[in-house]
Write an enzyme that holds these catalytic residues in place. Structure first.
Site, PDB file in Angstrom:
ATOM      1  CE1 TYR A 133      -3.707   2.508   0.732  1.00  0.00           C
ATOM      2  CE2 TYR A 133      -2.324   3.250   2.538  1.00  0.00           C
ATOM      3  CZ  TYR A 133      -3.414   3.433   1.716  1.00  0.00           C
ATOM      4  OH  TYR A 133      -4.215   4.538   1.893  1.00  0.00           O
ATOM      5  CE  LYS A 137      -2.972   6.020  -0.710  1.00  0.00           C
ATOM      6  NZ  LYS A 137      -3.998   6.945  -1.260  1.00  0.00           N
TER       7      LYS A 137
END
Length: 227
Positions: A133, A137
């Site tokens: 994640y 990002k």
């Protein structure tokens, strides 16, 4: 959180167009006063992936892009399903690159544009299981940073907002079970509200904020400033 931005944009005289992937999402957008548009980021690489957006903006634009869309993959790096990681990165990084390209080319036609990417403090301060994640990002932030560097002289700028804990979406459930811990960790002593995030994004969309280009604005109550 994206829905909280619609009334602010409409109040500023803009016509917010929000994407959805379900009838429930479409109705929420209508209830908030926005214009719903069916678009799924993971379809961005299809030959007609942007057809609905092209039709909506056939007379020009968009002038502004606020990108909230992001999937979640919680897995330990050492035990991750490599195929799942590949699909996740394609949907959230490669497809996002296609979105930034689409918006950039349309904005260049009018020599004006402002792109905002809503990231997360996980890009700077991740927990166990957030490796992919956080990586996606960071990669997405680089795409928007690159657009701001490359296109500013053509009238197109970008900025990245990194919210910390927010009392909306997935954050709501987390706050209900970890509220005391968050109040201890965050110097401000609480999470940001959706309205506060929306007002910050509205400022970042303003002409006064255009010199805030190709950079990150952190909105986490001081969380990442601490050891």
């Amino acid at each position: 959180m994206a829905l909280s931005l619609i009334p602010f944009l409409a109040g500023a005289g803009l016509r917010p167009v929000s994407t959805f992937r379900s009838t429930e999402g479409e109705q929420k957008i209508r209830n908030a006063g926005g214009t719903p548009c069916a678009f799924a980021l993971q379809n961005a690489l299809e030959p007609d992936g942007f057809s609905t957006l092209d039709a909506l903006f056939q007379d020009g634009g968009p002038d502004y892009l606020v990108d909230f869309a992001h999937g979640n993959l919680e897995s330990l790096v050492a035990t991750a399903d490599v195929a799942a990681v590949g699909r996740y990165m394609q949907e959230n990084v490669t497809c996002r690159a296609a979105l930034v390209k689409w918006a950039s080319r349309r904005m260049m036609a009018g020599r004006f544009g402002r792109m905002l990417y809503v990231s997360s403090t996980a890009a700077a301060l991740q927990n166990g299981g957030q490796g992919f994640y956080a990586a996606s990002k960071q990669a997405s932030e680089s795409l928007y940073r690159g657009a701001g560097i490359e296109l500013a002289k053509k009238g197109i700028t970008s900025a990245i907002l990194r919210p910390g804990y927010v009392s909306a979406g997935r954050g709501t459930d987390y706050l209900e079970t970890h509220g005391d811990r968050i109040r201890q960790r965050v110097p401000l002593g609480r999470a940001a509200t959706p309205a506060e995030v929306a007002e910050t994004l509205l400022f970042l969309l303003s002409d006064a904020a255009r010199p805030i280009n190709a950079t990150v604005v952190t909105m986490d109550g001081g969380l990442t400033a601490c050891k």
